[in-house]
Motif scaffolding. Structure first.
Motif, PDB file in Angstrom:
ATOM      1  N   GLY A   1      -1.155   5.650  -5.038  1.00 16.59           N
ATOM      2  CA  GLY A   1      -1.896   6.190  -3.916  1.00 16.59           C
ATOM      3  C   GLY A   1      -3.324   6.485  -4.335  1.00 16.59           C
ATOM      4  O   GLY A   1      -3.694   6.304  -5.506  1.00 16.59           O
ATOM      5  N   SER A   2      -4.111   6.985  -3.397  1.00 14.19           N
ATOM      6  CA  SER A   2      -5.541   7.188  -3.641  1.00 14.19           C
ATOM      7  C   SER A   2      -5.862   8.503  -4.346  1.00 14.19           C
ATOM      8  O   SER A   2      -6.992   8.732  -4.743  1.00 14.19           O
ATOM      9  CB  SER A   2      -6.310   7.116  -2.325  1.00 14.19           C
ATOM     10  OG  SER A   2      -5.759   8.045  -1.411  1.00 14.19           O
TER      11      SER A   2
ATOM     12  N   CYS B   1       0.552   9.770  -6.282  1.00 21.13           N
ATOM     13  CA  CYS B   1       1.890   9.242  -6.082  1.00 21.13           C
ATOM     14  C   CYS B   1       1.841   7.756  -6.400  1.00 21.13           C
ATOM     15  O   CYS B   1       0.769   7.138  -6.427  1.00 21.13           O
ATOM     16  CB  CYS B   1       2.379   9.474  -4.661  1.00 21.13           C
ATOM     17  SG  CYS B   1       1.401   8.668  -3.374  1.00 21.13           S
TER      18      CYS B   1
ATOM     19  N   GLN C   1       0.806  -1.200   0.000  1.00 21.60           N
ATOM     20  CA  GLN C   1       0.000   0.000   0.000  1.00 21.60           C
ATOM     21  C   GLN C   1       0.853   1.270   0.000  1.00 21.60           C
ATOM     22  O   GLN C   1       1.934   1.320   0.601  1.00 21.60           O
ATOM     23  CB  GLN C   1      -0.897  -0.004   1.244  1.00 21.60           C
ATOM     24  CG  GLN C   1      -2.023   1.005   1.211  1.00 21.60           C
ATOM     25  CD  GLN C   1      -2.955   0.843   2.398  1.00 21.60           C
ATOM     26  OE1 GLN C   1      -2.628   0.181   3.372  1.00 21.60           O
ATOM     27  NE2 GLN C   1      -4.129   1.434   2.329  1.00 21.60           N
ATOM     28  N   VAL C   2       0.329   2.282  -0.681  1.00 22.48           N
ATOM     29  CA  VAL C   2       0.907   3.624  -0.659  1.00 22.48           C
ATOM     30  C   VAL C   2      -0.187   4.557  -0.169  1.00 22.48           C
ATOM     31  O   VAL C   2      -1.255   4.641  -0.783  1.00 22.48           O
ATOM     32  CB  VAL C   2       1.396   4.048  -2.056  1.00 22.48           C
ATOM     33  CG1 VAL C   2       1.946   5.466  -2.007  1.00 22.48           C
ATOM     34  CG2 VAL C   2       2.480   3.089  -2.561  1.00 22.48           C
ATOM     35  N   LYS C   3       0.078   5.245   0.932  1.00 21.66           N
ATOM     36  CA  LYS C   3      -0.929   6.113   1.541  1.00 21.66           C
ATOM     37  C   LYS C   3      -0.662   7.556   1.157  1.00 21.66           C
ATOM     38  O   LYS C   3       0.445   8.061   1.363  1.00 21.66           O
ATOM     39  CB  LYS C   3      -0.931   5.941   3.059  1.00 21.66           C
ATOM     40  CG  LYS C   3      -1.339   4.558   3.508  1.00 21.66           C
ATOM     41  CD  LYS C   3      -1.392   4.452   5.023  1.00 21.66           C
ATOM     42  CE  LYS C   3      -1.840   3.047   5.452  1.00 21.66           C
ATOM     43  NZ  LYS C   3      -1.893   2.930   6.937  1.00 21.66           N
ATOM     44  N   GLN C   4      -1.698   8.229   0.650  1.00 25.72           N
ATOM     45  CA  GLN C   4      -1.571   9.592   0.134  1.00 25.72           C
ATOM     46  C   GLN C   4      -2.491  10.534   0.885  1.00 25.72           C
ATOM     47  O   GLN C   4      -3.621  10.194   1.208  1.00 25.72           O
ATOM     48  CB  GLN C   4      -1.911   9.596  -1.364  1.00 25.72           C
ATOM     49  CG  GLN C   4      -1.740  10.938  -2.039  1.00 25.72           C
ATOM     50  CD  GLN C   4      -1.898  10.863  -3.548  1.00 25.72           C
ATOM     51  OE1 GLN C   4      -1.894   9.773  -4.137  1.00 25.72           O
ATOM     52  NE2 GLN C   4      -2.023  12.000  -4.198  1.00 25.72           N
TER      53      GLN C   4
ATOM     54  N   TYR D   1       4.903   4.952   2.478  1.00 27.13           N
ATOM     55  CA  TYR D   1       4.884   3.560   2.038  1.00 27.13           C
ATOM     56  C   TYR D   1       5.499   2.680   3.111  1.00 27.13           C
ATOM     57  O   TYR D   1       6.182   3.155   4.015  1.00 27.13           O
ATOM     58  CB  TYR D   1       5.633   3.409   0.706  1.00 27.13           C
ATOM     59  CG  TYR D   1       7.110   3.743   0.789  1.00 27.13           C
ATOM     60  CD1 TYR D   1       7.542   5.064   0.709  1.00 27.13           C
ATOM     61  CD2 TYR D   1       8.064   2.746   0.954  1.00 27.13           C
ATOM     62  CE1 TYR D   1       8.887   5.386   0.794  1.00 27.13           C
ATOM     63  CE2 TYR D   1       9.406   3.049   1.042  1.00 27.13           C
ATOM     64  CZ  TYR D   1       9.819   4.366   0.958  1.00 27.13           C
ATOM     65  OH  TYR D   1      11.166   4.672   1.041  1.00 27.13           O
TER      66      TYR D   1
ATOM     67  N   GLN E   1       8.817   8.201   3.390  1.00 23.58           N
ATOM     68  CA  GLN E   1       7.847   9.194   2.959  1.00 23.58           C
ATOM     69  C   GLN E   1       8.416   9.996   1.791  1.00 23.58           C
ATOM     70  O   GLN E   1       9.636  10.173   1.689  1.00 23.58           O
ATOM     71  CB  GLN E   1       7.506  10.146   4.107  1.00 23.58           C
ATOM     72  CG  GLN E   1       6.821   9.486   5.288  1.00 23.58           C
ATOM     73  CD  GLN E   1       6.603  10.444   6.448  1.00 23.58           C
ATOM     74  OE1 GLN E   1       7.152  11.540   6.468  1.00 23.58           O
ATOM     75  NE2 GLN E   1       5.805  10.034   7.414  1.00 23.58           N
TER      76      GLN E   1
ATOM     77  N   CYS F   1       3.030  11.377   0.626  1.00 27.68           N
ATOM     78  CA  CYS F   1       2.796   9.950   0.492  1.00 27.68           C
ATOM     79  C   CYS F   1       3.722   9.178   1.417  1.00 27.68           C
ATOM     80  O   CYS F   1       4.842   9.628   1.698  1.00 27.68           O
ATOM     81  CB  CYS F   1       2.993   9.488  -0.947  1.00 27.68           C
ATOM     82  SG  CYS F   1       1.607   9.916  -2.017  1.00 27.68           S
TER      83      CYS F   1
END
Lengths: 113, 115
Positions: free
Chosen positions: B106-107, B90, B3-6, B25, B72, B23
């Protein structure tokens, strides 16, 4: 150079029907990708081809989705039967050998009712 | 963990201001971090990308800052313009044995630059 071409641009079908999407990558690009982009989310990789061979299809729901790449050029993605949750934009991307950049097409917006 | 969190999900800035999108990870195998820009009705287009051997990369008004220890990375848009209004994604890609790269996105952040 021409970009990645996709057709149709829009498609509306009823659940349980089948649908097919077509992609023509940039000429000479060895790698082709299909992504699913649900509204409000980032693209999710469905399948990756290198020439006409499958590199990764681990996230492709194989009970209903299938894809092929004819002669290492054009590709089709099929859904049979469609479900409501398949409503999304289906993006095709291609990449030349040796490059990390992916070039995306405009996508096909699928609505399943 | 792939997962990549944005964040943030949406961002509104005034013309001339600085837009910052972040972002994070988890997968330490990721070694390629691109940012894509997407306009309505269009596919994503590569904006700028960075590898972990540098902490910053600048191209015109766009800068990526990368913090390997914190896992990050962020996109800074200087002198933001109304034409920058788009959705920014991202992405990250792991080391691959071949030249083909598999991206985890990312989202997305919907940026609006007010005139």
């Amino acid at each position: 150079e021409a970009g990645v071409a996709q057709s149709p641009r829009y498609k509306i079908i009823e659940k349980r029907q089948s649908v097919a999407f077509w992609c023509n990558p940039i000429s000479g690009h060895a790698t082709l990708y299909w992504y699913q982009q649900i509204l409000g989310q980032g693209p999710k990789l469905l399948i990756q081809f290198q020439n006409n061979g499958v590199v990764d299809d681990s996230q492709l729901p194989k009970d209903r989705f299938s894809a092929e790449r004819l002669k290492g050029v054009d590709s089709t993605l099929k859904i049979q039967p469609a479900k409501l949750e398949d409503s999304a934009v289906y993006l095709c991307a291609s990449s030349p050998r040796g490059s990390w950049e992916q070039y995306f097409g405009p996508g096909t917006r699928l609505t399943v009712t | 963990q792939q997962q990549v969190k944005q964040s943030p999900q949406s961002l509104i800035v005034q013309k001339g201001g600085i837009s910052i999108i972040n972002c994070a990870y988890e997968n330490t195998a990721f070694d390629y971090f691109p940012w894509y820009q997407q306009f309505p009705g269009k596919g994503p287009a590569l904006l700028i990308a960075i590898r972990p051997d540098v902490s910053e990369k600048k191209e015109g008004r766009f800068t990526i800052s990368f913090n390997k220890s914190a896992k990050q990375f962020s996109l800074h848009i200087m002198d933001s313009q109304p034409g920058d209004s788009a959705t920014y994604f991202c992405a990250a890609s792991p080391v691959s044995s071949g030249s083909a790269r598999q991206l985890t996105f990312g989202s997305g952040t919907q940026l609006t630059v007010l005139p």
